[in-house]
Structures are given as C-alpha cells and as structure tokens.
Write a protein that holds these residues in place. Structure first.
Motif, PDB file in Angstrom:
ATOM      1  N   MET A 555       0.416   9.476   9.661  1.00  0.00           N
ATOM      2  CA  MET A 555       0.918   8.097   9.698  1.00  0.00           C
ATOM      3  C   MET A 555       1.441   7.680   8.321  1.00  0.00           C
ATOM      4  N   LEU A 556       0.694   8.052   7.274  1.00  0.00           N
ATOM      5  CA  LEU A 556       1.133   7.680   5.927  1.00  0.00           C
ATOM      6  C   LEU A 556       2.453   8.355   5.579  1.00  0.00           C
ATOM      7  N   LEU A 557       2.554   9.651   5.925  1.00  0.00           N
ATOM      8  CA  LEU A 557       3.794  10.357   5.602  1.00  0.00           C
ATOM      9  C   LEU A 557       4.968   9.784   6.380  1.00  0.00           C
ATOM     10  N   SER A 558       4.700   9.352   7.615  1.00  0.00           N
ATOM     11  CA  SER A 558       5.847   8.814   8.346  1.00  0.00           C
ATOM     12  C   SER A 558       6.343   7.528   7.705  1.00  0.00           C
ATOM     13  N   MET A 559       5.448   6.770   7.078  1.00  0.00           N
ATOM     14  CA  MET A 559       5.919   5.572   6.354  1.00  0.00           C
ATOM     15  C   MET A 559       6.574   5.971   5.044  1.00  0.00           C
ATOM     16  N   LEU A 560       5.981   6.985   4.381  1.00  0.00           N
ATOM     17  CA  LEU A 560       6.531   7.393   3.085  1.00  0.00           C
ATOM     18  C   LEU A 560       7.904   8.037   3.225  1.00  0.00           C
ATOM     19  N   LEU A 561       8.185   8.607   4.404  1.00  0.00           N
ATOM     20  CA  LEU A 561       9.492   9.225   4.603  1.00  0.00           C
ATOM     21  C   LEU A 561      10.495   8.262   5.242  1.00  0.00           C
ATOM     22  N   LYS A 562      10.112   6.998   5.319  1.00  0.00           N
ATOM     23  CA  LYS A 562      11.032   6.020   5.892  1.00  0.00           C
ATOM     24  C   LYS A 562      11.227   4.808   4.971  1.00  0.00           C
ATOM     25  N   ALA A 563      10.189   4.498   4.181  1.00  0.00           N
ATOM     26  CA  ALA A 563      10.231   3.232   3.453  1.00  0.00           C
ATOM     27  C   ALA A 563      10.132   3.428   1.949  1.00  0.00           C
ATOM     28  N   THR A 564      10.854   2.561   1.228  1.00  0.00           N
ATOM     29  CA  THR A 564      10.780   2.566  -0.234  1.00  0.00           C
ATOM     30  C   THR A 564       9.629   1.653  -0.675  1.00  0.00           C
ATOM     31  N   PRO A 565       9.244   1.732  -1.959  1.00  0.00           N
ATOM     32  CA  PRO A 565       8.157   0.854  -2.426  1.00  0.00           C
ATOM     33  C   PRO A 565       8.537  -0.627  -2.332  1.00  0.00           C
ATOM     34  N   GLU A 566       9.835  -0.911  -2.312  1.00  0.00           N
ATOM     35  CA  GLU A 566      10.238  -2.323  -2.167  1.00  0.00           C
ATOM     36  C   GLU A 566       9.944  -2.821  -0.751  1.00  0.00           C
ATOM     37  N   GLU A 567       9.855  -1.886   0.167  1.00  0.00           N
ATOM     38  CA  GLU A 567       9.631  -2.277   1.562  1.00  0.00           C
ATOM     39  C   GLU A 567       8.153  -2.251   1.946  1.00  0.00           C
ATOM     40  N   VAL A 568       7.467  -1.235   1.468  1.00  0.00           N
ATOM     41  CA  VAL A 568       6.058  -1.087   1.854  1.00  0.00           C
ATOM     42  C   VAL A 568       5.219  -0.745   0.628  1.00  0.00           C
ATOM     43  N   ARG A 569       4.118  -1.414   0.482  1.00  0.00           N
ATOM     44  CA  ARG A 569       3.167  -1.051  -0.588  1.00  0.00           C
ATOM     45  C   ARG A 569       1.819  -0.754   0.057  1.00  0.00           C
ATOM     46  N   PHE A 570       1.104   0.107  -0.593  1.00  0.00           N
ATOM     47  CA  PHE A 570      -0.184   0.523  -0.024  1.00  0.00           C
ATOM     48  C   PHE A 570      -1.354   0.147  -0.919  1.00  0.00           C
ATOM     49  N   ILE A 571      -2.466  -0.129  -0.274  1.00  0.00           N
ATOM     50  CA  ILE A 571      -3.756  -0.134  -0.981  1.00  0.00           C
ATOM     51  C   ILE A 571      -4.592   0.896  -0.228  1.00  0.00           C
ATOM     52  N   MET A 572      -5.021   1.919  -0.940  1.00  0.00           N
ATOM     53  CA  MET A 572      -5.765   2.974  -0.250  1.00  0.00           C
ATOM     54  C   MET A 572      -7.210   2.985  -0.717  1.00  0.00           C
ATOM     55  N   ILE A 670       2.386  -4.946   3.150  1.00  0.00           N
ATOM     56  CA  ILE A 670       1.235  -4.335   2.473  1.00  0.00           C
ATOM     57  C   ILE A 670       0.381  -3.661   3.536  1.00  0.00           C
ATOM     58  N   VAL A 671       0.150  -2.369   3.359  1.00  0.00           N
ATOM     59  CA  VAL A 671      -0.693  -1.645   4.312  1.00  0.00           C
ATOM     60  C   VAL A 671      -1.971  -1.237   3.589  1.00  0.00           C
ATOM     61  N   VAL A 672      -3.081  -1.698   4.119  1.00  0.00           N
ATOM     62  CA  VAL A 672      -4.371  -1.348   3.513  1.00  0.00           C
ATOM     63  C   VAL A 672      -4.985  -0.236   4.369  1.00  0.00           C
ATOM     64  N   VAL A 673      -5.160   0.936   3.764  1.00  0.00           N
ATOM     65  CA  VAL A 673      -5.720   2.062   4.523  1.00  0.00           C
ATOM     66  C   VAL A 673      -7.137   2.331   4.007  1.00  0.00           C
ATOM     67  N   ILE A 674      -8.088   2.234   4.885  1.00  0.00           N
ATOM     68  CA  ILE A 674      -9.480   2.506   4.476  1.00  0.00           C
ATOM     69  C   ILE A 674      -9.943   3.746   5.228  1.00  0.00           C
ATOM     70  N   ASP A 675     -10.192   4.810   4.509  1.00  0.00           N
ATOM     71  CA  ASP A 675     -10.474   6.068   5.207  1.00  0.00           C
ATOM     72  C   ASP A 675     -11.857   6.107   5.829  1.00  0.00           C
ATOM     73  N   GLU A 780       2.223  19.957   2.755  1.00  0.00           N
ATOM     74  CA  GLU A 780       3.311  19.028   3.092  1.00  0.00           C
ATOM     75  C   GLU A 780       3.070  17.682   2.412  1.00  0.00           C
ATOM     76  N   VAL A 781       1.813  17.237   2.426  1.00  0.00           N
ATOM     77  CA  VAL A 781       1.492  15.960   1.778  1.00  0.00           C
ATOM     78  C   VAL A 781       1.815  16.063   0.289  1.00  0.00           C
ATOM     79  N   HIS A 782       1.437  17.186  -0.328  1.00  0.00           N
ATOM     80  CA  HIS A 782       1.689  17.381  -1.761  1.00  0.00           C
ATOM     81  C   HIS A 782       3.175  17.300  -2.063  1.00  0.00           C
ATOM     82  N   ARG A 783       3.978  17.934  -1.198  1.00  0.00           N
ATOM     83  CA  ARG A 783       5.423  17.958  -1.433  1.00  0.00           C
ATOM     84  C   ARG A 783       5.998  16.542  -1.395  1.00  0.00           C
ATOM     85  N   VAL A 784       5.567  15.770  -0.419  1.00  0.00           N
ATOM     86  CA  VAL A 784       6.099  14.407  -0.304  1.00  0.00           C
ATOM     87  C   VAL A 784       5.620  13.550  -1.477  1.00  0.00           C
TER      88      VAL A 784
END
Ligand SMILES: Nc1ncnc2c1ncn2[C@@H]1O[C@H](COP(=O)(O)OP(=O)(O)OP(=O)(O)O)[C@@H](O)[C@H]1O
Length: 888
Positions: A555-572, A670-675, A780-784
């Motif tokens: 899910m995170l990668l799908s956002m990272l491969l679609k959105a710029t930091p101006e569009e989406v910011r994360f708190i992990m 802002i997407v807050v992801v709590i693992d 794959e995560v590392h590459r992105v």
C-alpha cells in the motif's frame, strides 16, 4: 507422378484383399471346427452309449463279426479304449468336446485368440477331473454304477492313494481335487452357485407363501406390488447403465455418490442373484448398529415440495467388497443410509445426465501494458528514474507469467461430486450448480435443498477441509446477485500476485487519487485497488506471517509510486523498529519514523491539532474539504494573486511592518501508518484510543487518514470506539473465528490461506471481498526508497513529535506527565535566559531556542505560574520578576 500414386495405392488394395481373404478363411475354419467338434461329440457319445463288451475292441477281438455299436467297428474300438482306461468317466470326453463347440458358437463374433497359459490350465483341470472322478468311481458305487467303474486309471490312482492315505482321507482329497478342477476347467463359481440356489430358495418360499395365502384379493395386491417393484428396479437399472455410459470413467471410478452406492446395493439386492446371504447378515448388522446407536437419520424426512413428504427409501446396505473399484475410493465413507431421499420432482444431485457448468471467473482485459515494468530491463534507466517526478513502476520486479495451474475439468467434476457427497454425509443435501476456477482458489457454487440453513454449511467448513484433504475451505454465505452459497477451495498451486502487475493495470493508472492503494487480485485474477481517501481510515489485522507487513508495504509503495511529497505526507509509527524503518529519509515523511510510543502518541495529538487548523482554514475559505481548498489555493496562485493565511496571528513583540501575512500553500494529504498498533495501546493506553477516535471521526475532510495494523485482533486492542470510527477493515488470516468477528464483524478470515490472502471489507458494505494480496519484497522497497531519497530530503515538522504542546485542544488529553510545562527539558534554560536578559516574550523564547510558538508560549505560561514573570499587562507585555541566577 501418376505412377507413384498408383504404386502407393497398390499395396493398400492388396492388403485389403488379403485381409478380406483372411477373414473368410478364419470364419470358414471356425465354422468347420464347430461342425467337426459337434459331429465328433455325437459320434463319441453314440459309441460310448452303445458300448458293448462283446464287441471287438482294442484289447479283444470278438468272435462275432457283427458289431452292435451304433458307431460301427471304429466306434466300438474307441469306446472300449475309453471305457477300459477311464471307466464311466469317459462320457466326459464327448461332453467336453460339445462344450468347446458351444463356446465357439457363443463367441463367434470375437477374434480367436488362444491364450496358451489359460488353455494349458483348462486342460490340466480336465486331466485332474478325469483322475479324481475315475478314482472316486473306482472306490464307490455312484449313480447305480458298480464299484470299479473308474477304469484302469481310476483303479491305479485310487489304489496308489489308499496306500499312502487311508480311505476317508483319499476320498476327501479326491472330492477336493474334483471340485477345484471343475472350477479351473469350466470357470464355475461355487459361491455364485450358492447365491443362485439361495435366490431360488427365497423365490420358492415367496411363491409358496403367496400360493397358500388365504385372501385372493391380497394375493392380487401382492402380485401387483411385486410387478411394480420389478418395474422400478428395471428402470433404475436402465438409468444406471445410461449413467455409466455418460459419465467420465475417472469420476465413476473414483467417487461414487453415497446415494448411488446405496441404490446399487439396493437394486442388486432385489434383482441380482448375488448377495442374498450378505443381505441377511449385513442387514442384521446394520439393524443392530442402528438400534444401539439410536440413529434416527434413516427415518429423517426431508422437506418436500408443496408439503409432499417423500417416504423414506428402503435402507440401502453397504457391503464389503474386494473389487479394485472399491479399493480405489478408500476415502469415501460408506454412509449411504444417511442420505435422505430427494423428492421425485427435484433433480437428484447425482443425476447422471447433469453436466456441471464450469465457468472461469470473468477476466477483465488488461490493456495497459505500455509502461508495464520492462520485462527485459528489470531496473528502469537511471535517467528516466531521476527525471520523472515520481519513480517509475519499472523499479519493481516484473509480474510473473500466469500459467493455468488450476484443476483439470475431470478433477473439478470429481471434486464437486465429492463435495456433494461429503455434505450429504453431514446430513446437508446440496447440489453443485457451477464451478468457477480462479488462479488461487476455485469456487463451487452450491444450491442447498429447501430448508437447509446456510449457517449449517458454514459450521462444516473445517470438516469439509479435512474430508476434502485441503488446507482450508471458506464458505461464502452470500454471493451478491446469486441465490447460491459459495465454497472456496484452494488450488494445489497458487499464483503469486506481484505489485507491479496491479500497479500496471488500468484500474490503478486511471485512478486520479494520490491515495490509491493497490491491494492485489480478486479471486478471478482481476486487479483490485482501493482509494484511501474514501475509506477514510483502514484497519489491517492478521496473525504473524499472514502477510500483513507485505500488504502495508504494497500500500505504501503504491502511494509512493503515484504521489509526490507535495501531495501526500506520511507519519510512520513502527514499534518493532523493523518494518517501516526502511522508509526513513524519504521526502514524504513529516517526522523521522517514530519508534518511541510516547512520541507516537504526540504525533497523533499533532494530527488532531493539524486537523483543527485545517478546519479553520477551510472554514475561512468557505470550502468543505481539502480538495476544494487546494483547488482554490492553486487557482489563486495561477491567477497571480496568492491567498494569504487568514488565521495567522502576528507576533506581539515584533513591529507590524516587520511581519508579513504568509501566503497559503496547498495542503498535502497526511497518512498516519501505525504498524503495531497494539503496542501503542499497551504503552500509552486510553489516550491513544481517544486520539484515534477523534481523528477518525473528523479527519476525512481535512485529508488526514489512518492506517492501523495489528497482529492482535482482540477486543482490548480493536475496541468498540475504534471499530465504530474505522469502517474499512482488511483482515489477513487470523487464528480464530472470534478474531475474525472482532475485525470484520463476521467469520471467514480464519479460513484464509495466509501469505497475503485477505478479506477486504469496503466502507459501507457488510460483504467482505476476498483478495489475494500483492507481493512486494524488501529489495523492491529499497529501490523505491533510494529513488525517492535521490529526489530530495524530508522537511520534518518538529512539532509532530512534540505533540503540538502549546496548542489548546478541547477534548484532547495533554500527553506530558503532570500536565505542567515545568517538565519541559528547556524550562530551566528558558528561565535562565529570561532572568538574564530581563525581557520576556513568547517570540524571543521561540527564536532563542528555535522552538514552535506553542511550546514557547507554554514555557512562558509556566514561568508566569511559578512567579518568574508577571502576567501579561494590557499591552501584552510582561515583567521579569525573578532575579537572574547567581553567577559562579
Ligand atoms: N501477497 C503475498 N504473496 C505471496 N506470499 C506472501 C504474500 N504476502 C506475504 N507473503 C509471504 O508471507 C511471509 C510473511 O509475510 P509478512 O512478513 O508480511 O507477515 P506478517 O503478518 O507481517 O508477520 P509479522 O507480523 O510477524 O511481521 C512473507 O515472508 C512472504 O513470504
């Protein structure tokens, strides 16, 4: 050319002619042999029957020249030879010859193939018959024949045997040899003979009974009943034969539905000669068993149509058989007695003419292969990588080639019958109406008989999995748009869904929301995406190893491969310091990945403050949500008249001309992801629950979204308050039905297959969708992540981890212990600064310590509370009351 064709045809014609000739010869030879054998048998029989010792024979030349034997001199000679050597047993020779002739007549259409071992065995058997029968005739007078009517052979063998054994033993041995030899020679089965005799006896008894019955009316009735029974049995037999012809051999061989078995045994019992004694024994055994167990299922009546209650079928009996067919289906429990009879008007599940509808799931055409990750070049070119504002999908591993790995048609047919049979073993009568094979699971659509509750089938999921020998079986109680129940059975081999496959699909690419999440493929293999903006918050649960972290990464990668930091910011938030720490340093982060739970709670508090701020901003611009706000701000910038911050407050200690009202900028989601959300609940406690509830209730319009993952889906973690506010849930495999209920409000997740197999409950529906999660590995995560790090650095917002301390948030608990700001690490330094400089203002403290307004204001207020500075005067200025600290 023409010649070569002719040359080719010539041998063909010759062969045909030869073949016809051979067939003619063979037929002539066979018919000639039959005639010859019959003639020989008659001749021999005639010679033997009219044998007279006075005729000239092989050992005597009679005085008389006249021969009484009907077969003439040769007949007399032959008869004397046979009679002297074999005695009365010689009559077997014409019998055997006649028997052979009859066999040739009966098999006149079969090719003559002599199977020599069989011929030799039969011949050996015949010799043994001669030996034993002639010896017995030498010892005893049978059928009025005198003793010693066994000829030379009989006398010699019997004398020799008596010398070695005594008379009774010899007799016993000879009888045994005779019976055995008869079987070997003629193929006669003694057991079958016994059956036949038994059947005749039963029939005779029946006949006698009806003959002596007093009432002639009853007699007629009984006769009619018998005729009807016979007719029914014959019809059944015909049906069965038709079924045998229609059914594929594999299915027939391997599974025989319980009902069918029962009926076979039943009809065999009534018509076939065999098994009457088995019926007697077996029937009694069954009866005893039923009596002792109190099993009432036999008389159980299925609800019929229009109140018609069918009579219970006469109980079929299962016998132990030693045929290879029986051994081939050992897993099939023999419980036909439990199978309730179907009403006549309802098609029986095992109706032989039924053809199963096998319909693979609908697959939507996936046309967008254009910038599908290059199969040949796994890594996108460096230039393309750096130039594009968002890293390309080609950074991910390419999707795997899908191969047909499901069950064959025969297996599906076989499994559906097995399913029907197993369910009927549990007393649930169903019919499989359709089979939908998918890439990971196969769905069998079943139609339960009227009156069968679907919950009964659901409760059998585990038993079904065990009896079908599969990992797990999921029962889908409701399939929208259909009146059937689904049974999902895992394929032997499952396909892996790659994230790149879903990201390359049109559903993902055509989605304009930067918060589009790639979930995986549905059971038909079609890509599934969801929009986090619409959810607006997501709860992810699943035991360890169920694929939860892989799902969150996808899910995170799908956002990272679609959105710029101006569009989406994360708190992990990553209490395990493992899963999300990999993302540290990407420009989308609002704060470094949080591993400390107190800081995590602060981050939530900051989210509440940010939410309130955004609401105020939106209210002042007169828009209802963040999309409207962003549109307005962008339009204003494009028009060259940027909007100014309406809620900005000037610093009271700075001259007004020194300060400019800042311009408004677009607000990112802002997407807050709590693992591991359970950890946070345990460490910080109730406050977290309140904060989450607060965000969940209101943050949608403000563009703040929560993704909470937990491996402990218990009620103390996923509390009622949280559940009520997070309607969208995703459950990977969980360990129990209770856990599944906690997450999804229904069972089902405990029947998943693990490894990314999940149930997704979209917002606003009660029906979960099964999704095979997209797989993404750490590389794959590392590459992105590296691609994003190469694009920029994160701009952290300090206050996130401080929890917007100074902000007064009604209804939101303060997180700092004791609630006073003297606990602030900067308090002592701030007091020293104020008392030394003899000036106090919030902005000066802010500038000195490079902290936010709120924190500085809190520090000043804390100083006021402890008497270091005076309360603010009418112009907002304060005096420093406390003396400066003593100098060393
Ligand atoms: N979508 C998938 N397709 C195939 N295999 C998968 C998928 N998702 C996960 N797996 C497999 O399952 C394993 C466990 O997955 P994952 O680490 O995500 O589990 P988890 O639920 O996060 O466990 P934990 O809570 O202990 O971290 C992975 O190593 C991977 O091999």
């Amino acid at each position: 050319m023409a010649e070569s064709v002719k040359a080719k045809q010539a041998p063909q014609e010759l062969t045909d002619k030869q073949l016809r000739f051979r067939r003619l010869v063979a037929q002539g030879a066979r018919e000639g042999a039959v005639i010859a054998l019959i003639a020989l048998a008659i001749y021999l029989a005639m010679a033997l029957v009219t044998y007279s010792p006075t005729d000239p024979g092989w050992a005597s030349i009679g005085h008389d020249t006249s021969v009484t034997n009907y077969a003439g001199r040769t007949g007399a000679w032959l008869a004397s030879l046979f009679i002297d050597f074999f005695g009365q047993v010689a009559f077997l020779f014409p019998l055997m010859i006649a028997g052979y002739a009859i066999m040739l007549i009966r098999r006149r259409n079969d090719a003559v193939e002599l199977h020599w071992p069989l011929v030799m065995m039969r011949f050996g058997g015949f010799l043994l018959i001669l030996l034993s029968a002639s010896s017995l005739l030498s010892l005893y007078s049978v059928f009025g024949l005198g003793v010693s009517s066994g000829g030379v052979l009989g006398t010699t063998v019997s004398e020799a045997m008596i010398r070695f054994f005594n008379l009774p033993a010899t007799t016993l041995l000879l009888i045994a040899i005779f019976l055995f030899a008869l079987t070997v020679t003629t193929g006669l089965s003694w057991f079958r003979l016994m059956d036949q005799i038994g059947l005749w006896t039963i029939r005779l008894f029946g006949y006698l009974k009806s003959a002596f019955a007093a009432d002639p009316e009853k007699q007629a009735h009984a006769k009619a009943a018998a005729a009807e029974k016979k007719q029914k049995a014959e019809a059944k037999k015909r049906d069965k034969q038709a079924a045998k012809a229609a059914e594929p051999p594999v299915v027939e061989d391997r599974v025989m539905p319980a009902g069918k078995r029962g009926k076979t045994a039943d009809s065999a019992g009534s018509e076939k000669p065999g098994n009457w004694w088995q019926r007697l024994i077996g029937g009694r055994k069954q009866k005893l068993k039923r009596e002792s167990s109190g099993d009432k299922s036999v008389v159980r009546k299925e609800p019929g149509l229009d109140g018609f209650v069918p009579e219970p079928e006469p109980e079929p009996v299962e016998f132990e058989r030693f045929s290879s067919t029986d051994q081939a289906a050992p897993a099939t429990p023999a419980k036909p007695a439990r199978k309730p009879r179907q009403p006549e008007s309802r098609p029986e599940p095992e109706a032989p003419s039924r053809s199963l509808k096998i319909e693979p799931f609908k697959k939507e055409p996936q046309t967008a292969k254009v910038d599908q990750p290059g199969r040949g070049n796994k890594q996108g070119s460096l230039l393309e990588d750096i130039e594009s504002p968002v890293p390309p999908i080609s950074l991910l591993d390419p999707p795997e080639e899908h191969q047909e790995k499901g069950y064959s048609e025969e297996s599906l047919e076989h499994m559906s019958r097995l399913l029907e049979e197993k369910l009927s073993d549990f007393g649930v009568s169903v019919e499989v109406v359709e089979v939908n094979p998918g890439p990971v699971i196969t769905r069998f659509e079943i139609k339960p008989a009227p009156g069968v509750k679907v919950s009964k089938i659901s409760n059998l999921a585990k038993d079904l999995a065990r009896s079908l020998a599969v990992l797990s079986v999921r029962v889908v109680e409701v399939i929208p748009g259909k009146s059937v129940v689904g049974i999902e059975i895992p394929n032997e081999e499952r396909e892996i869904v790659r994230l790149s496959e879903v990201l390359g699909a049109p559903v993902f690419k055509d989605s304009s929301s930067p918060l589009t999440l790639a979930l995986g493929n549905d059971i038909g293999g079609n890509p599934m995406v969801a929009n986090l903006a619409k959810m607006p918050h997501l709860l992810v649960a699943g035991t360890t190893g169920s694929g939860k972290s892989v799902g969150v990464n996808a899910m995170l990668l799908s956002m990272l491969l679609k959105a710029t930091p101006e569009e989406v910011r994360f708190i992990m938030v990553d209490p395990k310091m493992l899963e999300l720490s990999i993302y540290d340093g990407i420009p989308h982060l609002l704060a470094p990945v949080v591993t400390d739970m107190k800081e995590a709670a602060n981050a939530l508090r900051w989210c509440v403050a940010e939410m309130e701020r955004r609401y105020r901003l939106m209210a002042s611009l007169g828009v209802r949500n963040i999309a409207g706000y962003n549109r307005k701000v962008k339009d204003a910038i494009a028009a060259g008249e940027p909007l100014l911050d309406p809620i900005w407050k000037p610093d009271e200690f700075l001259a007004n001309d020194e300060q400019d009202r800042p311009e408004l900028e677009t607000l990112p989601f802002i997407v807050v992801v709590i693992d591991e959300f359970a950890d946070m609940m345990m460490i910080v406690g109730k406050k977290v629950e309140e904060l989450i509830a607060r965000i969940a209730q209101k943050a949608r319009a403000a563009g703040i979204h929560l993704v909470l993952a937990t491996q402990r889906p218990s009620v103390d973690v996923i509390t009622g308050l949280i559940k009520a506010n997070i309607p969208t849930r995703m459950s990977f495999q969980v360990s129990s039905k209770i856990d599944s209920r906690t997450v999804l409000d229904q069972g089902g997740a405990e029947q998943l297959l693990g490894h990314g197999d999940m149930l997704y409950l979209p917002p606003g529906t009660g029906l979960p969708v099964r999704v095979h999660g997209a797989f993404v590995d750490d590389d794959e995560v590392h590459r992105v992540v590296s691609a994003w790090k190469a694009r920029g650095e994160p701009i952290y917002v300090d206050e996130v981890l401080n929890g917007a301390e100074g902000e007064h948030l009604p209804g939101v608990p303060t997180l700092s212990e004791g609630g006073d700001n003297e606990g602030d690490a900067l308090y002592d330094e701030a007091v020293a600064f104020v008392t030394e400089s003899r000036r106090v203002s919030i902005s000066s403290v802010q500038r000195k310590f490079k902290i936010g307004y709120n924190r500085a204001a809190n520090l000043v207020e804390a100083m006021e509370a402890s008497g270091v500075v005076s309360p603010a005067g009418h112009n907002g200025a304060r005096e420093v009351l406390a003396p400066p600290p003593p100098r060393d």
